[in-house]
Write a protein that holds these residues in place. Structure first.
Motif, mmCIF file in Angstrom:
data_model
loop_
_atom_site.group_PDB
_atom_site.id
_atom_site.type_symbol
_atom_site.label_atom_id
_atom_site.label_comp_id
_atom_site.label_asym_id
_atom_site.label_seq_id
_atom_site.Cartn_x
_atom_site.Cartn_y
_atom_site.Cartn_z
ATOM 1 N N PRO A 572 0.963 -1.134 -0.014
ATOM 2 C CA PRO A 572 -0.039 0.042 -0.049
ATOM 3 C C PRO A 572 0.937 1.283 0.232
ATOM 4 O O PRO A 572 0.370 2.478 -0.168
ATOM 5 C CB PRO A 572 -0.925 -0.020 1.241
ATOM 6 N N GLN A 574 3.364 4.460 -1.006
ATOM 7 C CA GLN A 574 3.389 4.924 -2.560
ATOM 8 C C GLN A 574 4.732 4.876 -2.987
ATOM 9 O O GLN A 574 5.860 4.863 -2.521
ATOM 10 C CB GLN A 574 3.266 6.700 -1.980
ATOM 11 N N ARG A 578 1.860 6.980 -7.546
ATOM 12 C CA ARG A 578 0.842 5.975 -7.434
ATOM 13 C C ARG A 578 1.250 4.809 -6.262
ATOM 14 O O ARG A 578 2.414 4.987 -5.556
ATOM 15 C CB ARG A 578 0.630 5.060 -8.855
ATOM 16 N N MET A 579 0.043 4.079 -6.083
ATOM 17 C CA MET A 579 0.443 2.879 -4.945
ATOM 18 C C MET A 579 1.351 1.948 -5.317
ATOM 19 O O MET A 579 1.555 1.873 -6.767
ATOM 20 C CB MET A 579 -0.959 2.386 -4.793
ATOM 21 N N CYS A 580 2.197 1.472 -4.758
ATOM 22 C CA CYS A 580 3.255 0.723 -5.223
ATOM 23 C C CYS A 580 2.865 -0.673 -5.849
ATOM 24 O O CYS A 580 2.877 -0.836 -6.958
ATOM 25 C CB CYS A 580 4.256 0.096 -3.766
ATOM 26 N N GLN A 581 1.955 -1.254 -5.083
ATOM 27 C CA GLN A 581 1.167 -2.504 -5.747
ATOM 28 C C GLN A 581 2.029 -3.687 -5.914
ATOM 29 O O GLN A 581 1.558 -4.648 -6.464
ATOM 30 C CB GLN A 581 0.441 -2.180 -7.071
ATOM 31 N N GLU A 607 -2.805 -4.757 1.125
ATOM 32 C CA GLU A 607 -3.847 -4.231 0.504
ATOM 33 C C GLU A 607 -4.207 -5.314 -0.614
ATOM 34 O O GLU A 607 -3.426 -5.580 -1.676
ATOM 35 C CB GLU A 607 -3.888 -2.888 -0.415
#
Length: 794
Positions: A572, A574, A578-581, A607
């Motif tokens: 989760p 940044q 954007r969000m790392c993912q 997440e």
């Protein structure tokens, strides 16, 4: 004869006339065809400038439908010397001569530049430049095909321009027109290497220094007659007779030194002699490898010439050791005697060809200040960041943008057990897009550290990236490789424009698009297709470059792993904008989540994010589609975290949620692209956008299709051609002739003239798995030249 000249007529060429100088009677006297030249061309002599007649000229038929455009036609000609003819292809830069009517059947031409090739044991001549002469009313002589002559055992003619083996003679010493060198006397033969002494090129024989037109038996004029004023070629009556330098020494080898510097844009695998003058734009360093076949060393050298052409030179093992001591970054060299070959893996090379150096290759440093200054230190071919979304994964790009954020230096464990460093940098430009630049060591440490200090100090520098590799993980990104060059705040016009955009025009606070999984690309004009049409296009045309379509379909099956649900734990934190993912891994010992990208940072929670593999169907068929993130939320009707909770707490409800998603109809926008996994490339279809069906709009669209069916029209919308796309190898020489003067030759790259076999109609056919086609199967021909057709046709 009153002038002392002997006038001799022959029914045919006299026996002492060499084959390279035979002149046929009548029309040959006017057009001066060179008998023997066709056979020399057939046997690969590439040092001629022969005068020949076009015995036949015809346009090749294309199977790709492009032959309707006159500029795209390809022409085959038969070049005759009056005795033999050889088949040749005209380069497309000669098409205007045909279209303007200057080049026709029976036209006499002087071939000034050409290539002699052997393709699948077939002799091919490629005419690059020629001068147009007159046009007889009919063919001269009765020429036969060179192949027929060779098959009947006719010996190849001797090379032009060099001495022939000598034979003893009893004639005078002056040397006859076209004769072998005499065993005595001083006169040089016609066509012999020029001497700085003695009497040169005497016509008619005679004693040393025989004059033009002298009696055959001797070099002195008859008694009582003065010596002719036109005299001998270079004859000096007071000069001491010196024995000829070249007599009785046999054939002299052709000088293999190239006549001029060859542009990189003209190189192709079929050129034998060339020299390029180039600057080394990287810092060459030997790399080692270890695999099942053993150990080895490789040296990669990036080269740039004065016209902006770029190519990579590679050498291995001992040769790599040798040239690692020669090449230095930024210096200029003349390189020759290398082997030009097709690039096998475009992921590691931005060019279609590369040069393989060996121990016989020549590399000489250029020190002339004017020559050195003529080549730029580096050449960029920038493209906007927004266009990266459509770039081929694994391809090389040049971009320039403003550094917006810089991530921390992270240590990554490699598969071989070693460690390396990486750093994420986000750059943006005025195209309204931002992209993640992943710097790997050493760029991550030295340049990345400098960028981090500058951004922390409030400065956002402009970054120019040369040879960044396009990757894709949750969207497109760019990564550094060994050949990547990064310049901070370069002195470029593009950099000044971006500086003004970022500082004065709100670029720092502008809303930009960050490439993410799903979205992007396409538009409201995307085609509506059926599943059957989509599958046919993928099978027949492929998925490179990517394309987008819309399809009204329903979900029939969602594949879920047995030991988990169709989701994964995403980071989760940044990562720039954007969000790392990135997928997290749970450390049981420490009881915490770990992210590869944010190594060493505390990740408070995960997440859960959807990763769905499903089949979708319509009335024509079924197809596999992948969906991620928010698209999964729309399909399942709940967040991935909620589905994960059901999986753990109420498995029956979890199973029911998966069933409820089946057989629901949607309007889906699909992105089709090529995906590489474990070295295998295959097409992949992703869900880009999902919407509820607008039944009013859909009914109108169906009524329009019904009307087309009543009118006998097709309702399938064909895929439009990719913008600016070219076949593999591209339009080699797309910029030929842009700087004025004669355009350099340009050639296609892929497949070596199409592949397997030469047909009787004069076209090269693509064989072995590709669709057959004539030589016209090409993709893009901007500046004149053959462009490889990317695996299908040559």
């Amino acid at each position: 004869h009153s002038t002392g000249r002997a006038l001799v007529t022959h029914a045919g060429p006299p026996p002492h006339i060499g084959p390279s100088l035979v002149r046929l009677p009548k029309t040959m006297a006017e057009f001066d065809l060179e008998v023997g030249a066709a056979m020399r061309l057939y046997h690969g002599d590439d040092g001629l400038m022969p005068t020949l007649q076009i015995a036949d000229l015809r346009a090749l038929q294309s199977k790709d439908g492009n032959s309707d455009d006159p500029k795209n036609k390809r022409y085959r000609v038969m070049l005759s010397d009056g005795q033999h003819y050889v088949t040749a292809m005209l380069s497309s830069q000669l098409n205007p001569l045909v279209l303007d009517g200057k080049l026709e059947k029976f036209t006499v031409v002087k071939l000034t530049e050409y290539l002699c090739q052997t393709i699948n044991n077939r002799k091919i001549i490629i005419a690059l430049q020629l001068d147009v002469g007159g046009k007889p009313s009919d063919i001269i002589g009765q020429p036969i095909a060179c192949e027929q002559a060779a098959a009947s055992g006719e010996a190849p003619p001797p090379p032009m321009g060099g001495n022939q083996p000598s034979a003893p003679r009893t004639l005078g010493a002056g040397g006859n027109y076209g004769q072998p060198q005499n065993t005595h006397g001083a006169g040089g033969n016609y066509g012999q290497p020029q001497q700085t002494f003695g009497n040169y090129g005497n016509y008619g024989g005679g004693v040393p220094g025989g004059n033009y037109g002298a009696p055959p038996g001797g070099g002195q004029p008859p008694a009582g007659q003065p010596a002719p004023s036109y005299g001998g070629y270079g004859n000096n009556p007071n000069q001491q007779n010196i024995p000829p330098q070249y007599s009785n020494r046999g054939a002299v080898a052709r000088n293999e030194a190239p006549h001029r510097i060859t542009p990189i844009s003209s190189l192709n695998p079929y050129m034998n002699r060339w020299t390029i003058r180039v600057r080394v734009t990287n810092q060459p360093a030997i790399r080692t490898w270890h695999n099942a076949r053993g150990d080895g060393k490789v040296l990669n050298v990036d080269l740039l010439d004065s016209e902006g052409g770029e190519i990579k030179a590679v050498c291995f093992n001992d040769t790599a050791e040798k040239f690692s001591q020669v090449f230095q970054g930024g210096r200029v060299y003349d390189i020759s005697k290398g082997h030009v070959s097709q690039v096998k893996n475009k992921k590691y090379n931005a060019s279609d060809f590369e040069i393989r150096l060996d121990n016989t290759s020549l590399v000489d440093e250029v020190t002339d200040p004017q020559a050195v200054a003529s080549i730029k230190k580096i050449h960029y071919n920038f493209q906007k960041i927004a266009s990266i979304e459509d770039a081929m994964v694994g391809g090389m790009v040049d971009v320039i943008g403003v550094v917006h954020t810089v991530g921390d230096l992270a240590t990554i464990m490699k598969r071989d057990g070693g460690e390396t460093s990486k750093r994420s940098v986000h750059i943006r430009d005025d195209s309204g897009a931002s992209v993640e630049l992943t710097m790997w060591a050493p760029h991550a440490v030295d340049i990345g550290g400098k960028l981090e200090a500058m951004v922390n100090g409030g400065e956002h520098p402009v970054l120019a990236v040369k040879n960044g590799r396009v990757g894709e993980f949750q969207g497109k990104n760019i990564g550094t490789v060994g050949s990547t060059n990064i310049d901070v705040n370069p002195d470029l016009t593009e950099a000044a424009k971006l500086r003004h955009w970022y500082d004065a025009e709100g670029g720092a606070t502008a809303t930009v698009t960050t490439f993410g999984g799903g979205g992007g690309g396409g538009g409201k004009g995307d085609r509506y297709v059926s599943i059957a049409q989509l599958k046919d296009e993928i099978a027949q045309i492929g998925a490179n470059p990517p394309f987008w379509v819309q399809c009204r379909c329903h979900i029939t099956y969602i594949k879920a792993p047995q030991d988990s649900g169709p989701y994964y734990p995403a980071c989760p934190l940044q990562n720039g904008d954007r969000m790392c993912q990135k997928k997290l891994r749970f450390d049981e010992a420490q009881g915490s989540w770990n992210c590869e990208r944010h190594s060493g940072e505390h990740v408070p929670h995960c997440e859960w994010r959807y990763i769905l593999n499903m089949t979708v169907s319509d009335h024509t068929g079924q197809h596999w589609v992948s969906a991620f993130g928010d698209q999964g939320d729309a399909i399942m009707g709940m967040k991935a975290s909620e589905l994960h909770r059901l999986y753990n707490d109420n498995h029956a409800a979890y199973e029911q949620a998966l069933q409820n998603a089946n057989f629901t109809s949607h309007m889906m926008k699909l992105k089709v692209k090529e995906d590489s996994y474990n070295g295998e490339t295959r097409p992949k279809t992703e869900l880009s956008r999902i919407e509820a069906i607008d039944y009013v709009a859909e009914s109108k669209r169906m009524l329009d299709k019904i009307a087309k069916l009543h009118a006998g029209q097709s309702i399938d919308e064909p895929r439009p051609p990719a913008r600016g796309s070219m076949g593999m190898g591209g339009a080699y020489g797309a910029n030929a002739g842009m700087n004025g003067g004669a355009p350099p030759p340009a050639y296609g790259a892929a497949g070596g003239f199409g592949g397997q076999g030469f047909n009787n109609d004069g076209g090269w056919n693509q064989g072995g798995g590709g669709a057959g086609g004539t030589y016209n199967n090409y993709g893009g021909d901007a500046g004149g030249g053959w462009a490889g057709g990317g695996g299908g046709g040559g």
